[in-house]
Motif scaffolding. Structure first.
Motif, short mmCIF file in Angstrom:
data_model
loop_
_atom_site.label_atom_id
_atom_site.label_comp_id
_atom_site.label_asym_id
_atom_site.label_seq_id
_atom_site.Cartn_x
_atom_site.Cartn_y
_atom_site.Cartn_z
N LEU A 186 39.94 26.47 43.94
CA LEU A 186 39.31 25.36 44.63
C LEU A 186 37.98 25.77 45.26
O LEU A 186 37.05 24.96 45.36
CB LEU A 186 40.25 24.82 45.71
CG LEU A 186 41.50 24.08 45.22
CD1 LEU A 186 42.43 23.77 46.39
CD2 LEU A 186 41.12 22.79 44.49
N GLY A 187 37.90 27.02 45.68
CA GLY A 187 36.67 27.52 46.28
C GLY A 187 35.68 28.05 45.28
O GLY A 187 34.62 28.58 45.67
N LYS A 188 35.99 27.92 43.98
CA LYS A 188 35.12 28.38 42.90
C LYS A 188 34.82 29.89 43.02
O LYS A 188 33.70 30.34 42.80
CB LYS A 188 33.80 27.59 42.88
CG LYS A 188 33.97 26.09 42.73
CD LYS A 188 34.60 25.73 41.40
CE LYS A 188 34.71 24.22 41.23
NZ LYS A 188 35.36 23.85 39.94
N ARG A 189 35.85 30.63 43.40
CA ARG A 189 35.70 32.08 43.52
C ARG A 189 36.78 32.80 42.75
O ARG A 189 37.86 32.25 42.52
CB ARG A 189 35.79 32.51 44.99
CG ARG A 189 34.60 32.14 45.84
CD ARG A 189 34.80 32.62 47.27
NE ARG A 189 33.62 32.34 48.09
CZ ARG A 189 33.55 32.57 49.38
NH1 ARG A 189 34.60 33.08 50.02
NH2 ARG A 189 32.45 32.29 50.05
N ARG A 190 36.51 34.03 42.40
CA ARG A 190 37.54 34.88 41.84
C ARG A 190 38.33 35.51 42.97
O ARG A 190 37.81 35.72 44.07
CB ARG A 190 36.91 35.97 40.96
CG ARG A 190 36.22 35.42 39.73
CD ARG A 190 35.46 36.50 39.00
NE ARG A 190 36.34 37.48 38.41
CZ ARG A 190 35.92 38.58 37.77
NH1 ARG A 190 34.63 38.84 37.69
NH2 ARG A 190 36.78 39.42 37.23
N GLY A 191 39.60 35.82 42.72
CA GLY A 191 40.46 36.41 43.72
C GLY A 191 41.10 37.68 43.20
O GLY A 191 41.34 37.81 41.99
N PHE A 192 41.39 38.61 44.09
CA PHE A 192 41.99 39.89 43.71
C PHE A 192 43.01 40.30 44.76
O PHE A 192 42.84 40.06 45.96
CB PHE A 192 40.92 40.98 43.61
CG PHE A 192 39.84 40.71 42.60
CD1 PHE A 192 39.97 41.17 41.29
CD2 PHE A 192 38.70 39.99 42.95
CE1 PHE A 192 38.97 40.90 40.36
CE2 PHE A 192 37.72 39.73 42.03
CZ PHE A 192 37.85 40.19 40.72
N ALA A 193 44.07 40.95 44.30
CA ALA A 193 44.99 41.67 45.18
C ALA A 193 44.99 43.10 44.68
O ALA A 193 45.21 43.34 43.48
CB ALA A 193 46.39 41.07 45.13
N LEU A 194 44.72 44.05 45.56
CA LEU A 194 44.53 45.45 45.15
C LEU A 194 45.61 46.35 45.71
O LEU A 194 46.16 46.09 46.79
CB LEU A 194 43.17 45.97 45.62
CG LEU A 194 41.92 45.19 45.24
CD1 LEU A 194 40.69 45.89 45.80
CD2 LEU A 194 41.80 45.04 43.73
N ASP A 195 45.88 47.42 45.00
CA ASP A 195 46.62 48.56 45.55
C ASP A 195 45.59 49.55 46.08
O ASP A 195 44.67 49.94 45.36
CB ASP A 195 47.46 49.25 44.46
CG ASP A 195 48.73 48.49 44.10
OD1 ASP A 195 49.17 47.65 44.91
OD2 ASP A 195 49.27 48.73 43.01
#
Length: 493
Positions: A186-195
């Motif tokens: 919705l925010g027109k962004r990429r998202g990441f979850a990192l170790d």
């Protein structure tokens, strides 16, 4: 994990090596959970604990366990050979999530922080770096949207990043990741979850980096803390550079919240917003975590002290800071000699995970107690999958876990509290604490007041009802709503 019972007959250097077979990544053809081997039963007896310890292999290693959890996300595609979903008129930009591994370059510093420094803030790494570098790996899961005008091909700009806490990894957020991906969409962004480097499925360098350098005597607290913080901060910055991102929105839990602040202090122009979930090491006059902290954290209902504190403010937005959800008397519960031994081991670089690994065949039972209590709200099959994930992580060699005694003193008290270091932060900062959290929420209020005195009005502390230290897991509905409100300014929960 929450305060495991330490073993003090440890040979710490020997414990810094794997005790299990190497974990092989799951086959690329394993694109659905039906193709993965089942996680197996949780050991609930000594005999089954011994059997689990003996049979543990790459078949139920951490990569496979992670895939089982991520396969529950509607957007997840496990196989690299599987194409993105085809856009339709009804869904022109379908959400996609995939695991990834980014190779980063870490450069050797030409000098180290001066041991004579008297500053309360660790000095940044010198800008001049030697040519010597090492390649490491940062593991994560990414979220993007496919199709024309999707975010898959987006370069630069700002991205949202989830960072786990101590003794955890990215799939601890499995109850939140799909919502997180939708919010990013919705925010027109990429998202990441990192170790984090040294944790989860990221590379696990030698933990000797946390040891005092040879020849250095009477090392200052500032130098010790800086060395540990820079291990993680430098790797996160290297990941940002490798991805070509301009700015990061950091969403960090516990130690991940502390390190998110440390990153912002080192690279202020690279952080757009901080969302700190029960962050460690905040208050300037902290109260040591009580001996009952683990028991309180695993309690299925909020304790009365925390509930009354939370009820004195509505969502934590008004009123005075709540009282900590524990009693001072708890801190002195253990006999003094045990406390002295514990503090000695802590200062020598003890790791709680090394202590658990030292239990050998009984280690699976320790993991069982933690998993079945910590994740009791989940379905039985998901608890089983979480157990496989946690136990497989426990069996990997120790690395980043050895940072803890450099950053925190015994009792989970920061050696250099963050509240006093955040005065000049000007970006939006949101603190979240659970109403039965063993992290002291007064640290959030203190930091917010200090930042306000320095002109930053875009700060807030929220107490989340029906939640403990793992706010995102204990009350995912409320957490996801707050996350949506924080990341999408025009949406209110």
């Amino acid at each position: 994990m929450s305060n495991p019972v330490p073993s003090f007959s440890l040979d710490l250097p020997d414990e810094r090596h794997p005790l299990a077979l190497e974990v092989d990544p799951p086959s690329a053809s394993s694109s659905t959970s039906s193709l993965l081997p089942p996680s197996g039963s949780i050991p609930r007896s000594v005999a089954s604990s011994i059997q689990t310890w003996w049979k543990h292999s790459s078949e139920n290693g951490m990569a496979t366990a992670e895939e089982r959890l991520l396969n529950r996300l509607p957007s997840f595609i496990a196989s690299k050979s599987t194409s993105d979903p085809t856009p339709t008129h009804a869904n022109p930009n379908p959400l996609v999530s995939r695991v990834f591994d980014t190779t980063i370059q870490l450069y050797s510093e030409t000098s180290s922080p001066s041991p004579s420094s008297s500053s309360s803030t660790p000095p940044p790494s010198p800008k001049t770096k030697s040519p010597a570098s090492t390649s490491e790996n940062i593991h994560g899961v990414e979220f993007y949207t496919a199709g024309i005008d999707g975010t898959k091909a987006t370069t630069g700009g700002t991205v949202n990043v989830i960072l786990h806490g101590y003794g955890a990894a990215l799939a601890f957020f499995s109850e939140n990741l799909e919502e997180f991906g939708e919010i990013c969409s919705l925010g027109k962004r990429r998202g990441f979850a990192l170790d984090w480097l040294g944790m989860g499925l990221s590379s696990r360098p030698s933990p000797k980096v946390f040891e005092t350098p040879a020849g250095v005597k009477d090392e200052t607290v500032e130098a010790r803390v800086a060395r540990a913080e820079n291990f993680f901060v430098d790797s996160l910055e290297a990941w940002r550079v490798a991805g070509g991102f301009e700015k990061l929105v950091l969403i960090g839990h516990s130690l991940g919240g502390y390190l998110s602040i440390a990153y912002q202090l080192r690279f202020p122009s690279r952080v757009e917003q901080l969302l700190l979930i029960s962050p460690a090491g905040i208050p300037t006059h902290p109260q040591p975590a009580p001996a009952s902290a683990a028991a309180a954290e695993l309690s299925p209902t909020p304790n009365s002290a925390a509930s009354s504190a939370a009820s004195s403010i509505k969502d934590g937005r008004n009123g005075d800071a709540p009282k900590p959800a524990f009693k001072k008397a708890d801190a002195a519960a253990a006999p003094s000699y045990k406390k002295a031994v514990f503090e000695w081991a802590w200062e020598k670089g003890w790791s709680p995970f090394a202590a658990i690994r030292s239990l050998g065949p009984l280690a699976p039972r320790v993991a069982t107690v933690y998993t079945t209590n910590r994740f009791r709200a989940l379905s039985e099959d998901k608890v089983q999958d979480m157990y496989a994930y946690i136990y497989s992580m426990l069996r990997l060699k120790g690395s980043g876990e050895y940072c803890i005694s450099s950053i925190l003193a015994p009792g989970a008290v920061a050696r250099l509290p963050m509240a006093a270091r955040m005065d000049d932060i000007k970006i939006p900062v949101l603190f979240l604490f659970g109403e039965k959290d063993w992290m002291d929420p007064k640290g959030g209020y203190e930091a917010c007041e200090r930042m306000k005195l320095n002109g930053n009005e875009n700060v807030e502390t929220i107490i989340v009802e029906e939640a403990g230290h793992h706010v995102y897991l204990d009350n995912p509905t409320k957490f996801n709503a707050i996350l949506r409100r924080a990341l999408l300014k025009d949406v209110r929960d």
